[in-house]
Design an enzyme around this catalytic site. Sequence first.
Site, mmCIF file in Angstrom:
data_model
loop_
_atom_site.group_PDB
_atom_site.id
_atom_site.type_symbol
_atom_site.label_atom_id
_atom_site.label_comp_id
_atom_site.label_asym_id
_atom_site.label_seq_id
_atom_site.Cartn_x
_atom_site.Cartn_y
_atom_site.Cartn_z
ATOM 1 N N GLY A 173 11.337 32.185 -8.708
ATOM 2 C CA GLY A 173 10.593 31.213 -8.012
ATOM 3 C C GLY A 173 9.258 31.860 -7.210
ATOM 4 O O GLY A 173 8.527 30.998 -6.767
ATOM 5 N N GLU A 210 15.876 36.236 -11.502
ATOM 6 C CA GLU A 210 15.269 35.806 -12.906
ATOM 7 C C GLU A 210 13.827 35.467 -12.469
ATOM 8 O O GLU A 210 13.565 34.148 -12.769
ATOM 9 C CB GLU A 210 16.184 34.950 -13.634
ATOM 10 C CG GLU A 210 16.634 33.978 -12.925
ATOM 11 C CD GLU A 210 17.723 33.004 -13.230
ATOM 12 O OE1 GLU A 210 18.410 33.540 -14.179
ATOM 13 O OE2 GLU A 210 17.580 31.767 -13.267
ATOM 14 N N PRO A 211 13.039 36.309 -12.326
ATOM 15 C CA PRO A 211 11.391 35.920 -12.098
ATOM 16 C C PRO A 211 10.936 35.678 -13.292
ATOM 17 O O PRO A 211 11.063 36.352 -14.257
ATOM 18 C CB PRO A 211 10.881 36.850 -11.138
ATOM 19 C CG PRO A 211 11.586 38.298 -11.474
ATOM 20 C CD PRO A 211 13.074 37.559 -11.804
ATOM 21 N N GLY A 212 10.047 34.705 -13.251
ATOM 22 C CA GLY A 212 9.097 34.630 -14.705
ATOM 23 C C GLY A 212 7.507 34.698 -14.360
ATOM 24 O O GLY A 212 7.085 35.989 -14.549
ATOM 25 N N ARG A 213 7.130 33.624 -13.472
ATOM 26 C CA ARG A 213 5.660 33.731 -13.262
ATOM 27 C C ARG A 213 5.118 34.978 -12.534
ATOM 28 O O ARG A 213 4.099 35.459 -12.777
ATOM 29 C CB ARG A 213 5.382 32.670 -12.128
ATOM 30 C CG ARG A 213 4.057 32.100 -11.614
ATOM 31 C CD ARG A 213 3.758 31.316 -10.698
ATOM 32 N NE ARG A 213 4.931 29.960 -10.977
ATOM 33 C CZ ARG A 213 4.432 28.806 -11.341
ATOM 34 N NH1 ARG A 213 3.142 28.867 -11.943
ATOM 35 N NH2 ARG A 213 5.276 27.938 -11.519
ATOM 36 N N ARG A 219 -1.701 23.572 -17.703
ATOM 37 C CA ARG A 219 -1.268 23.369 -16.204
ATOM 38 C C ARG A 219 -2.162 22.575 -15.391
ATOM 39 O O ARG A 219 -1.753 21.829 -14.661
ATOM 40 C CB ARG A 219 -1.214 24.977 -15.477
ATOM 41 C CG ARG A 219 -0.109 25.509 -16.208
ATOM 42 C CD ARG A 219 0.358 26.908 -15.419
ATOM 43 N NE ARG A 219 0.919 26.911 -14.128
ATOM 44 C CZ ARG A 219 0.212 26.780 -12.968
ATOM 45 N NH1 ARG A 219 -1.042 27.111 -13.194
ATOM 46 N NH2 ARG A 219 0.540 26.366 -11.871
ATOM 47 N N CYS A 249 -10.012 15.552 -26.455
ATOM 48 C CA CYS A 249 -9.936 14.026 -26.394
ATOM 49 C C CYS A 249 -9.275 13.269 -25.370
ATOM 50 O O CYS A 249 -8.341 12.574 -25.302
ATOM 51 C CB CYS A 249 -9.895 13.346 -27.745
ATOM 52 S SG CYS A 249 -10.765 14.019 -28.979
ATOM 53 N N GLU A 250 -9.420 14.155 -23.971
ATOM 54 C CA GLU A 250 -8.715 13.571 -22.916
ATOM 55 C C GLU A 250 -9.830 13.715 -21.637
ATOM 56 O O GLU A 250 -10.103 14.932 -21.599
ATOM 57 C CB GLU A 250 -7.551 14.293 -22.370
ATOM 58 C CG GLU A 250 -6.200 14.097 -23.245
ATOM 59 C CD GLU A 250 -5.563 12.716 -22.962
ATOM 60 O OE1 GLU A 250 -5.635 12.402 -22.170
ATOM 61 O OE2 GLU A 250 -4.840 12.124 -24.016
HETATM 62 C C1 LIG Z 1 12.032 28.555 -14.605
HETATM 63 C C2 LIG Z 1 13.189 29.256 -14.138
HETATM 64 C C3 LIG Z 1 12.982 30.679 -13.742
HETATM 65 C C4 LIG Z 1 11.628 31.273 -13.441
HETATM 66 O O1 LIG Z 1 10.730 30.801 -12.433
HETATM 67 P P1 LIG Z 1 9.523 31.318 -11.916
HETATM 68 O O2 LIG Z 1 9.104 30.501 -10.941
HETATM 69 O O3 LIG Z 1 8.615 31.571 -13.158
HETATM 70 O O4 LIG Z 1 9.968 32.901 -11.266
HETATM 71 C C5 LIG Z 1 14.259 31.408 -13.548
HETATM 72 N N1 LIG Z 1 15.372 30.690 -13.437
HETATM 73 C C6 LIG Z 1 15.581 29.442 -14.092
HETATM 74 C C7 LIG Z 1 16.694 28.784 -14.253
HETATM 75 C C8 LIG Z 1 14.602 28.715 -14.335
HETATM 76 O O5 LIG Z 1 14.580 27.468 -14.783
#
Ligand SMILES: *Cc1c(COP(=O)(O)O)cnc(C)c1O
Length: 478
Positions: free
Chosen positions: A282, A324-327, A364, A395-396
Amino acid sequence: MAKIVMVSAIPADQQNSSYRYLTVNGGTSEMSRSPNQSLLPLTAEVNQQEHLQVGGCDVPALVARFGSPLYVLDEQSLRTACRQYRQAFEHYYPGQALVLYASKAWSCLAVCAIATQEGLGIDVVSAGELVTALQAGAQPSQTYFHGNNKSMAELQLALESQCRVVVDNWYELRCLAQLTAEIAAPLTILLRLTPGIECHTHDYIRTGHIDSKFGFDPDQLEQVFGFVSQQPGLRCIGLHAHIGSQIFELQPHYDLAAVMVSWLQTAARYGLAMEELDIGGGLGIRYTEADDPPSIEAWVKTVCQGVVAACEASQQPLPRLLCEPGRSLIGTACVTAYTVGSQKTVPGIRSYVAVDGGMSDNPRPITYQSVYRVLAASRMAAPLSDTVTLAGKHCESGDVVITSAQVPPLIAGEVIAIPATGAYNYSMASNYNRVPRPAAVLVGGGDAHLIIRRETLQDLIRQDCLPDALGVSSEEGT
Ligand SMILES: *Cc1c(COP(=O)(O)O)cnc(C)c1O
């Protein structure tokens, strides 16, 4: 307040040019900075031709070589973010920790392989992401399968691959209990809970019941623990929660730690030896100068302090701590290069400048009204004299990359770059309007390697079938 790092090399007369985005906490090749606080990849520079360079590669030259649009992924930024997460846990957490890469941000073999090499586990939410992670070398025991509606086939695949399953709801729990009733070695699971801490970008609210499609309701906790403790095929080792995305505050995760530690205590009463606590992801990133997220280190420190304080207060042993970071791992690592095409001026209203991509490679803006910046990648010193709407080619009417972009007068054929496009761009890309998805290259040390091949027009019709009954003779044959 955004921290501004001045790049001394910028002459005063060029400070209102694309150079200025290098000064927004980025682009000075100082690797100790937290990538998520930088607008540009850590290796971003301007070369002698006044071109944007990432990973030692000239961005317009990359487009000439690999085509347009192009995702340019900076290996150094991605690896640095992985290391900062790991090192911060080593520093601030006295127990064991594991960082998972939330691969939904950008799932492909090369990215999962880099995260794995950096010692991260992988978090997946579908069979497709699971297969990608395992193919890339992820250990099944460090691969965590999320999702609120995993299919029977996905659950079976999880069982076969021996990854860990984060169980979301009663339906899934009952399916798994049946599937595993007879198996020799129990399946390792975690339970996802909805903690009642909800986050928005700039505020968060707590409610007793929160309206989320994910996770078990905390009211059901004791029932769930009671059920799980009776299942011979299930070994429940931990709890999970994820409270939101693009979060700039630290307090919600501190509070979350306390709530989750109290749940661990409840689980112990049911004889469940819960050794893992997964606090989710997050942490936000900087998309524009206005964004000011905390550093990776500050976020990890807060989470660790929250868990340690809660465990001390309740005299519990420290769990193995997961996040569990993604972004914040991959968002800043990528710039998307586009080529400028047609222009249209609506007198007195606005000028449109169209690029050769848009909502199909970056959904996004149209989905979340996200705001981006743009750099004139081949004229970094040109004054930003115009305000235009940077439009996509779809086409939007809503297919706009940037509503109000500061640019030099743009010329058809020139290359522009949009920073902070590593997360939820490629992974959310579509073939809307039958536009092929772009290629992606991994850059570092002056080398560029293709990590995703550009789709061809043939790729686009590969899955199409022409039934004989239609009476159409296809040139390709069927
Ligand atoms: C999307 C998600 C993440 C990653 O979120 P980020 O905001 O990208 O860090 C981690 N865990 C779960 C379960 C998610 O759905």
